[in-house]
Design an enzyme around this catalytic site. Structure first.
Site, PDB file in Angstrom:
ATOM      1  N   LYS A 175       0.632  -1.424   0.017  1.00  0.00           N
ATOM      2  CA  LYS A 175      -0.244  -0.164   0.073  1.00  0.00           C
ATOM      3  C   LYS A 175       0.708   1.553  -0.258  1.00  0.00           C
ATOM      4  CE  LYS A 175      -2.232   2.878   3.311  1.00  0.00           C
ATOM      5  NZ  LYS A 175      -2.056   4.001   2.354  1.00  0.00           N
ATOM      6  N   GLY A 233       3.045   4.298  13.914  1.00  0.00           N
ATOM      7  CA  GLY A 233       3.634   2.900  13.825  1.00  0.00           C
ATOM      8  C   GLY A 233       3.587   1.878  15.173  1.00  0.00           C
ATOM      9  N   GLU A 250      10.386   1.933  10.418  1.00  0.00           N
ATOM     10  CA  GLU A 250      10.812   2.658   9.943  1.00  0.00           C
ATOM     11  C   GLU A 250      10.265   3.829  10.589  1.00  0.00           C
ATOM     12  OE1 GLU A 250      13.121   5.122   9.628  1.00  0.00           O
ATOM     13  OE2 GLU A 250      12.373   4.621   6.718  1.00  0.00           O
TER      14      GLU A 250
HETATM   15  P1  NDP Z   1       1.481   8.100   7.862  1.00  0.00           P
HETATM   16  O1  NDP Z   1       2.545   7.204   9.363  1.00  0.00           O
HETATM   17  O2  NDP Z   1       0.509   8.633   8.854  1.00  0.00           O
HETATM   18  O3  NDP Z   1       1.447   7.713   7.045  1.00  0.00           O
HETATM   19  C1  NDP Z   1       2.157   6.565   6.917  1.00  0.00           C
HETATM   20  C2  NDP Z   1       1.144   5.594   6.000  1.00  0.00           C
HETATM   21  O4  NDP Z   1       0.915   4.930   6.911  1.00  0.00           O
HETATM   22  C3  NDP Z   1       0.961   5.698   5.138  1.00  0.00           C
HETATM   23  O5  NDP Z   1       0.602   4.919   3.808  1.00  0.00           O
HETATM   24  C4  NDP Z   1      -0.571   6.431   5.501  1.00  0.00           C
HETATM   25  O6  NDP Z   1      -1.997   5.953   4.886  1.00  0.00           O
HETATM   26  C5  NDP Z   1      -0.268   4.407   6.229  1.00  0.00           C
HETATM   27  N1  NDP Z   1      -1.566   5.072   7.758  1.00  0.00           N
HETATM   28  C6  NDP Z   1      -1.716   5.801   8.041  1.00  0.00           C
HETATM   29  N2  NDP Z   1      -2.734   5.498   9.325  1.00  0.00           N
HETATM   30  C7  NDP Z   1      -2.378   4.212   9.417  1.00  0.00           C
HETATM   31  C8  NDP Z   1      -3.048   3.207   9.959  1.00  0.00           C
HETATM   32  N3  NDP Z   1      -3.996   3.584  11.044  1.00  0.00           N
HETATM   33  N4  NDP Z   1      -3.052   2.020  10.265  1.00  0.00           N
HETATM   34  C9  NDP Z   1      -2.038   1.392   8.705  1.00  0.00           C
HETATM   35  N5  NDP Z   1      -1.830   2.200   7.928  1.00  0.00           N
HETATM   36  C10 NDP Z   1      -1.720   3.595   7.997  1.00  0.00           C
HETATM   37  O7  NDP Z   1       2.330   9.337   8.042  1.00  0.00           O
HETATM   38  P2  NDP Z   1       1.685  10.877   8.039  1.00  0.00           P
HETATM   39  O8  NDP Z   1       1.502  11.400   6.376  1.00  0.00           O
HETATM   40  O9  NDP Z   1       0.172  10.936   8.549  1.00  0.00           O
HETATM   41  O10 NDP Z   1       2.140  12.748   8.687  1.00  0.00           O
HETATM   42  C11 NDP Z   1       2.418  12.179   9.966  1.00  0.00           C
HETATM   43  C12 NDP Z   1       4.011  12.755  10.245  1.00  0.00           C
HETATM   44  O11 NDP Z   1       4.304  11.187  10.748  1.00  0.00           O
HETATM   45  C13 NDP Z   1       4.687  13.454   9.375  1.00  0.00           C
HETATM   46  O12 NDP Z   1       3.714  14.764   9.962  1.00  0.00           O
HETATM   47  C14 NDP Z   1       5.980  12.976   9.918  1.00  0.00           C
HETATM   48  O13 NDP Z   1       6.572  13.785  11.380  1.00  0.00           O
HETATM   49  C15 NDP Z   1       5.707  11.677  10.037  1.00  0.00           C
HETATM   50  N6  NDP Z   1       6.253  10.687   8.866  1.00  0.00           N
HETATM   51  C16 NDP Z   1       7.681  10.200   8.972  1.00  0.00           C
HETATM   52  C17 NDP Z   1       7.665   9.634   7.937  1.00  0.00           C
HETATM   53  C18 NDP Z   1       9.159   8.643   8.213  1.00  0.00           C
HETATM   54  O14 NDP Z   1       9.672   8.322   7.114  1.00  0.00           O
HETATM   55  N7  NDP Z   1       9.895   8.605   9.124  1.00  0.00           N
HETATM   56  C19 NDP Z   1       7.217   9.568   6.080  1.00  0.00           C
HETATM   57  C20 NDP Z   1       5.999  10.169   6.797  1.00  0.00           C
HETATM   58  C21 NDP Z   1       4.959  10.839   8.012  1.00  0.00           C
HETATM   59  P3  NDP Z   1      -2.464   7.397   4.094  1.00  0.00           P
HETATM   60  O15 NDP Z   1      -1.533   8.250   3.915  1.00  0.00           O
HETATM   61  O16 NDP Z   1      -2.753   6.233   2.780  1.00  0.00           O
HETATM   62  O17 NDP Z   1      -3.672   7.505   4.715  1.00  0.00           O
END
Ligand code: NDP
Length: 491
Positions: A175, A233, A250
């Site tokens: 996904k 996470g 990660e």
């Molecule tokens: P998320 O951690 O929410 O999103 C990452 C992925 O997880 C996306 O594919 C998202 O889906 C999916 N996801 C979201 N909620 C769930 C859930 N309950 N169960 C399973 N999968 C889920 O990142 P955000 O886009 O909301 O960003 C929020 C914050 O997270 C950022 O501002 C940053 O601080 C951090 N972040 C850190 C990253 C890293 O590489 N360390 C990368 C991205 C974010 P979808 O987006 O399709 O809803």
């Protein structure tokens, strides 16, 4: 009729069962780039059933490593042939400057090639245990792997996840972020064309709290691998407890970049810009906390601010643009809220701090590269991941204080040290509670080397042989070379 980008399940391109769709936005001007299928739990369940069939019934689990390698080399070649098209699409969907997207595509190609090569290398061990027994230890694929990636490196994160999983003989339900699915959809078109058997690699599209949650919770998924925020996470970890899934995470970071007074001054300034402002600061390993030794603090900042003001911000496809827009309006507002919070907490802005509203940039989600000084360790802008082009600066007196400030967050993903004293560099790095570190550099990443964090920055490692092993189970096979009755119980 409007084209709808579909999901790839069991070797077929399919719409969402419920017929729902969603628009994908270009963050440089808020225009609609594409319309995609919006799946739900039931679509994931179909993909999981296909992946399970492909693994157990159709024989992917026993496909020779040489065949898995052949398919993956072919995938790498076909991606490389279309590199420029993928890079442009990545820039349109994610916003990043084109030269960064070009690096992402070539890094993704290299990642597929690395794991294609690794598929056929030895992974087992043998032990001469007590005579007449011989023990073999073999690594076997785990089974059906669910993989969830974020929006900051859509194609590259897909490569980091798909390459080791498929090379090790697993099947996958993948996904992307709902915000940035476009290059991944094209990648699955290549997976289809190079001839992966149906059901081996499945693409589901949809939101995290529906599709993502089902991947984490589904009992027929044996492992879940996730990259994203620490909060997400944590919820994935909880959802995965039902069937005691294997998990790798990660997560976020608030990584320190430590500059000692004896560092090569211009090199340290230059790498500091790269540490925080590459990819708009939307990088898990970003050097988002700059720790400067007191004696060069003012001089270093003066030069850093001068260089930061020269960064050219604009739409990623425009020539000479060095920093693109943030991913979405929601995220832009989140970053701007953090900037306001920093001011309220008493930190001092010395650069940037505003949304850019000049000319056409007003339509997109652009923010100025921003630097805060006069911070203190307890401030939220020092402790929390902002995930944008916002640098917070801290000052230290000596080596001991540098280490103690550096380790003072819940995170432990990455860290850097700049000094011309080799022993000091290594001494400080060894005291950092972080999984990815650099001396006199920041951010270069290698397929060969393990990537992942300490503390709340995650679990497990990606890349390298470590990343391959994360997608395997370990089995011991004990062979009796001289079968005869044991005689433990009397006849
Ligand atoms: P998320 O951690 O929410 O999103 C990452 C992925 O997880 C996306 O594919 C998202 O889906 C999916 N996801 C979201 N909620 C769930 C859930 N309950 N169960 C399973 N999968 C889920 O990142 P955000 O886009 O909301 O960003 C929020 C914050 O997270 C950022 O501002 C940053 O601080 C951090 N972040 C850190 C990253 C890293 O590489 N360390 C990368 C991205 C974010 P979808 O987006 O399709 O809803």
């Amino acid at each position: 009729m409007e084209r709808i980008e579909k999901m790839y399940i069991d070797g077929q391109w399919v719409p969402a069962l419920a017929g729902k769709t969603r628009d994908v936005i270009n963050p440089a001007d808020a225009s609609v780039l594409a319309t995609i299928a919006e799946g739900a739990a039931e679509d994931v369940q179909l993909a999981v059933a296909a992946a399970k069939r492909a693994f157990y019934e159709d024989g992917w689990m026993v496909t020779p490593p040489s065949e898995r390698a052949r398919l993956m080399f072919a995938l790498a070649d076909s991606l490389e042939k279309r590199a420029e098209e993928f890079a442009k699409l990545e820039t349109q969907n994610n916003g990043k400057a084109l030269r960064e997207a070009q690096c992402d595509v070539s890094d993704a190609v290299a990642c597929f090639r690395y794991y294609a090569g690794l598929a056929t290398k030895p992974h087992g061990q043998t032990y001469d245990v007590a005579d007449p027994m011989q023990t073999l230890v073999v690594r076997e694929p785990i089974g059906v792997c669910g993989q969830i990636v974020p929006w900051n490196y859509p194609l590259l994160m897909a490569a980091w996840k798909l390459a080791p999983a498929l090379a090790a003989g697993n099947t996958v339900v993948f996904k992307p972020s709902e915000l940035t699915p476009l290059t991944v959809i094209r990648l699955f078109e290549l997976i289809d064309v190079v001839g992966y058997p149906k059901g081996v690699a499945n693409l589901v599209l949809g939101a995290g709290d529906t599709v993502g949650h089902e991947i984490a919770a589904n009992f027929d998924i044996d492992k879940v691998a996730f990259t994203g925020g620490t909060k997400t996470g944590r919820s994935i970890m909880m959802a995965a407890t039902g069937n005691i899934k294997n998990i790798s995470l990660e997560l976020g970071g608030k990584s320190p970049n430590i500059i000692f007074a004896d560092a090569d001054f211009e090199a340290a300034v230059d790498w500091t810009l790269f540490a925080i402002f590459v990819n708009q600061g939307e990088v898990c390993s970003a050097g988002s906390r700059l720790l400067i030794e007191e004696s060069i603090h003012d001089q270093f900042l003066e030069r850093l601010v001068e260089r930061t003001k020269q960064i050219k911000v604009g739409p990623g496809l425009e020539e000479d643009v060095e920093m693109g827009p943030l991913i979405s309006e929601t995220h832009l507002n989140r970053v701007l809220d953090y900037i306001e919070l920093g001011k309220k907490e008493g930190a001092r802005l010395v650069c940037g701090g505003n949304r850019i509203l000049e000319g056409d940039l007003e339509k997109g989600y652009f923010v100025e590269p921003t630097i805060f000084i006069d911070t203190s360790p307890e401030m939220r802008i020092v402790q929390e991941e902002i995930f944008g082009p916002v640098l917070v600066v801290q000052k230290f007196k000596d080596e001991q204080e540098a280490v103690s400030l550096a380790n003072n967050t819940i995170y432990g993903l990455a860290g850097g040290v700049f000094t011309q004293d080799g022993a000091k560099g290594l001494r400080v790095i060894k005291k950092l509670r972080a999984g990815i570190t650099w001396i006199n550099a920041y951010n270069p990443t290698y397929n060969e080397a393990p990537w992942g964090g300490y503390k709340q920055s995650g679990l497990g490692r990606e890349l390298g042989t470590f990343g391959f092993e994360e997608y395997t189970e370990v089995k011991q096979i004990n062979i009796n070379l001289e079968p005869s009755p044991l005689g433990w119980f009397k006849e």
